[in-house]
Design an enzyme around this catalytic site. Structure first.
Site, PDB file in Angstrom:
ATOM      1  N   GLY A  57       0.795  -1.229   0.000  1.00 56.91           N
ATOM      2  CA  GLY A  57       0.000   0.000   0.000  1.00 56.91           C
ATOM      3  C   GLY A  57       0.818   1.265   0.000  1.00 56.91           C
ATOM      4  CB  CYS A  65     -25.214 -10.260 -18.256  1.00 56.11           C
ATOM      5  SG  CYS A  65     -24.504 -10.115 -19.904  1.00 56.11           S
ATOM      6  CB  CYS A 110     -23.755 -14.310 -20.593  1.00 51.23           C
ATOM      7  SG  CYS A 110     -23.259 -13.486 -19.084  1.00 51.23           S
ATOM      8  CB  CYS A 118     -20.458  -9.228 -18.561  1.00 51.21           C
ATOM      9  SG  CYS A 118     -21.535 -10.492 -17.910  1.00 51.21           S
ATOM     10  CB  CYS A 150     -19.782 -11.608 -21.374  1.00 48.35           C
ATOM     11  SG  CYS A 150     -21.536 -11.417 -21.747  1.00 48.35           S
TER      12      CYS A 150
END
Lengths: 289, 256
Positions: free
Chosen positions: A29, A237, A240, A262, A268
């Site tokens: 970080g 979606c 899909c 997606c 997808c």
């Protein structure tokens, strides 16, 4: 025969970037300054990510680039071609087959493994930047762990919108120490930051590299009475039928017609190949445009 | 009785010029100390040295910390000093915009110190902020407005609320009434006097306005050219000034 050194950058530069990456991995970080090079693309197009990718690529790697989850947008296509030309590495659109994935603003839907590296393009690495303009002061705040200001931003969100309205670049605390900007990924992706793969973040213009080692604790900041919530469009979606993926909204005509799909194109199409069909989808065929 | 703040021979130089020098005093809990003097007499330099915003060239500033008793804040390490700065100390600037975040709402401004010391419950923070706005006479429906929409007097009161919300024990004030018109000044002083008594605050107030110290300060320190020329109880110094400069200062006040 290519006239470029492997992966465009010269070996000394790649060593310098690798040192920054190793330092970043050692201090999860923490933003490590590095001598960012000029790249043959404008700032904001992923110069940081490209330099990090160049430093970690080996000739045996398979490379994948996504932009907002998609493999086929301008940014993704040009960066993929760049490394095809300068490093002659294999490229793929399949998440599972890639060993190095460079991403802009998304984490792939499927789980990544220990043998993969995810490289993020970061526009502004400093999570405190819009609250405290002074770099001297923000560095001091990081070193002394003074992060009260980050919560002031979340407080402002709730007081103005009734909920934490920050939807992307949602600040996280890494391993209980550094507050970090996860780059502008949607907050839907925040829980995925705890993963098996190595995550590297490169900010070219701001000259910073930071990292999250595998299996590192990453906590999204929140209030006790307003806990962190990953959000997505409340829809499935349309191609899909997936209900668990992050969706893009697409306007399809002038009469208010729209569809959701997606944002991760590989996820997808893999699902469509397996026979899933959404509300507006048609069965997958190899030669469909 | 242990003093809350023990100042010993503080000196600050700007090159060859004297900022302030040879300043020593003790401040006891609940006591309000006024520092007066003309522009350039070193009073703001002194205040900044005491509050840890400038590093003095010589001397010691010992503060009675809750955990370890008297500690020298000059040699204390930076995290500890900054911790004091947002818990036991408060600093009220002359210009409210120096002490406020102008692009953050009033509630956020008051809540910042709470969040800085670990408050993580939105409802509690907001309730506390609203309560403090009420105490400084800002109506609760302004809690989500930015300080840019406030008048000068309101900004100054907001700054005071923001500083006092963590219950500090020592407040540094640099010309708290500067730039405000007289009626607003009077209300602000009234408010400050109430808060100081109610919370048993100790305060160091730097000002060039003798009326302010007359109203607020128990003790007075008169500075000129970086030196302290006279100290004593406020009424005593103002009613019976001994040093020539103090006499000049007291006689310079315009009478209406």
């Amino acid at each position: 025969m290519s006239d470029y050194n492997f992966a465009y950058l010269d070996e000394q530069t790649k060593r310098m970037i690798r040192r920054a990456i190793l330092k970043g991995l050692a201090i999860p970080g923490y933003q490590v300054p590095f001598a960012s090079r000029e790249m043959p693309m404008p700032y904001g197009w992923g110069t940081g990510g490209v330099q990090v990718s160049a430093a970690v690529l080996t000739p045996d790697d398979t490379f994948k680039v996504i932009d907002q989850g998609a493999d086929d947008t301008t940014n993704a296509v040009s960066i993929r071609r760049f490394f095809e030309k300068t490093a002659q590495v294999k490229t793929t659109e399949t998440t599972r087959d890639a060993s190095v994935i460079q991403t802009r603003h998304r984490i792939p839907e499927g789980d990544l493994g220990e043998d993969q590296i995810l490289v993020y393009q970061v526009p502004i690495p400093e999570p405190l930047r819009f609250l405290e303009p002074s770099e001297v002061e923000t560095r001091k705040m990081h070193s002394l762990e003074e992060y009260g200001l980050m919560h002031v931003k979340l407080y402002e969100d709730i007081s103005q919108h009734g909920a934490i309205a920050t939807a992307y670049a949602y600040p996280v605390k890494v391993e209980g120490r550094y507050v970090m900007d996860p780059s502008p990924i949607p907050k839907f992706d925040n829980p995925k930051l705890e993963m098996a793969a190595i995550q590297l973040f490169g900010a070219g213009r701001e000259q910073r590299i930071y990292a999250i080692p595998p299996y590192t604790q990453v906590v999204s900041l929140d209030f006790d009475d307003f806990p962190f919530e990953p959000t997505k469009a409340d829809h499935a979606c349309d191609l899909c039928g997936a209900t668990d993926s992050y969706l893009d909204e697409l306007i399809v005509d002038d009469a208010g017609g729209r569809m959701f799909m997606c944002s991760d194109t590989d996820y997808c199409s893999t699902r469509r190949k397996a026979g899933h069909v959404g509300a507006q989808g048609v069965p997958y065929s190899e030669d469909a445009a | 009785m242990t003093p809350l703040l023990q100042v010993e021979d503080i000196a600050k130089f700007y090159g060859h010029r004297i900022g302030c020098t040879g300043v020593s005093f003790d401040l006891f809990p609940g006591e309000v100390m006024g520092i007066v003097g003309e522009s350039g007499s070193g009073k703001s330099t002194l205040l900044n040295c005491l509050a840890g915003q400038l590093t003095p060239d010589a001397g010691a500033v010992r503060f009675d910390t809750r955990a370890e008793g008297l500690r020298d804040t000059v040699t204390m390490n930076e995290p500890e000093r900054r911790m004091l700065g947002r818990t036991d100390w408060a600093f009220v600037h002359q210009h409210a915009r120096d002490g406020l975040r102008m692009n953050v709402s009033a509630g956020g401004n008051v809540g910042e110190r709470l969040m800085a010391i670990g408050a993580r419950h939105y409802g509690d923070i907001r309730a506390e902020a609203t309560d403090w706005l009420d105490r400084v006479e800002i109506s609760a429906d302004r809690v989500d407005d930015r300080p840019t929409t406030f008048s000068g007097g309101m900004q100054q009161r907001l700054q005071i609320a923001r500083n006092l919300v963590t219950g500090p024990r020592l407040v540094f004030m640099d010309e708290p009434t500067g730039g405000l018109d007289v009626s607003v000044q009077a209300r602000l002083l009234d408010l400050l006097r109430g808060l100081v008594r109610e919370m048993n605050l100790s305060a160091i107030i730097v000002t060039h306005d003798l009326a302010v110290v007359r109203l607020l300060a128990d003790r007075l320190m008169v500075m000129k050219d970086g030196y302290v020329v006279e100290t004593g109880l406020t009424d005593q110094v103002l009613d019976d000034p001994q040093h020539a400069y103090t006499q000049l200062l007291v006689s310079s006040v315009l009478q209406v």
